[in-house]
Design a protein around this motif. Structure first.
Motif, PDB file in Angstrom:
ATOM      1  N   ALA A 138       1.635   1.379  -3.458  1.00 57.05           N
ATOM      2  CA  ALA A 138       2.809   0.633  -3.910  1.00 57.05           C
ATOM      3  C   ALA A 138       2.639   0.181  -5.358  1.00 57.05           C
ATOM      4  O   ALA A 138       3.585   0.261  -6.160  1.00 57.05           O
ATOM      5  N   SER A 142       4.996   1.317  -8.558  1.00 63.38           N
ATOM      6  CA  SER A 142       5.884   0.295  -9.127  1.00 63.38           C
ATOM      7  C   SER A 142       5.501  -0.208 -10.513  1.00 63.38           C
ATOM      8  O   SER A 142       6.276  -0.942 -11.125  1.00 63.38           O
ATOM      9  N   THR A 143       4.325   0.173 -11.012  1.00 60.23           N
ATOM     10  CA  THR A 143       3.898  -0.336 -12.318  1.00 60.23           C
ATOM     11  C   THR A 143       3.435   0.804 -13.205  1.00 60.23           C
ATOM     12  O   THR A 143       2.845   1.773 -12.733  1.00 60.23           O
TER      13      THR A 143
END
Length: 146
Positions: A138, A142-143
């Protein structure tokens, strides 16, 4: 379905990232770069145990507890099996699981008491606790890279 292993250049990059992370323990950027490269692989390979219709990965007893041995290439899985003391027949049973499905599949082994995953033993040996696999996935999704 035939899965193609990463190129030798990709494997060399992974090894260099592993070496960098080992040389700088606690350096988040070094670990982040390594795991982003591992999660970018097309598949993770494992030493297959169990039956052909329901294979499971080889689990070794290491200092950190029971660990799934995972590999960046099928050739490394074969070599890792031989290094773990398995015979040629057992070493030739390699299971490659495409990503991102490999992450959920592997994370589920935590319910069976498996502590973590270690990649490319005995050459590299970078590891992660199984409960960290889904959060790492995740985070990577997401980054941007550090």
């Amino acid at each position: 379905m035939s899965l193609i292993d990463p190129t030798p250049e990709t494997v060399a990059t992974l090894d260099a990232l592993s070496d960098a992370a080992r040389a700088r323990p606690g350096d988040f950027a070094a670990m982040d770069a390594l795991w982003r490269a591992v999660y970018a692989l097309p598949h993770w390979s494992f030493i297959a145990r169990g039956s052909e219709d329901a294979p499971s990965p080889f689990i070794g007893q290491l200092a950190n507890g029971p660990m799934v041995l995972a590999f960046t290439t099928r050739q490394r899985a074969h070599g890792g099996a031989l290094a773990a003391g398995l015979d040629e027949e057992a070493a030739s049973r390699v299971l490659s699981v495409p990503l991102p499905g490999a992450v959920e599949w592997l994370a589920a082994f935590a319910q069976q008491g498996v502590a973590g995953v270690v990649f490319d033993m005995p050459e590299q040996g970078y590891m992660a606790p199984l409960q960290n696999l889904l959060p790492m996935q995740a985070h990577i999704a997401s980054t941007p890279p550090a």
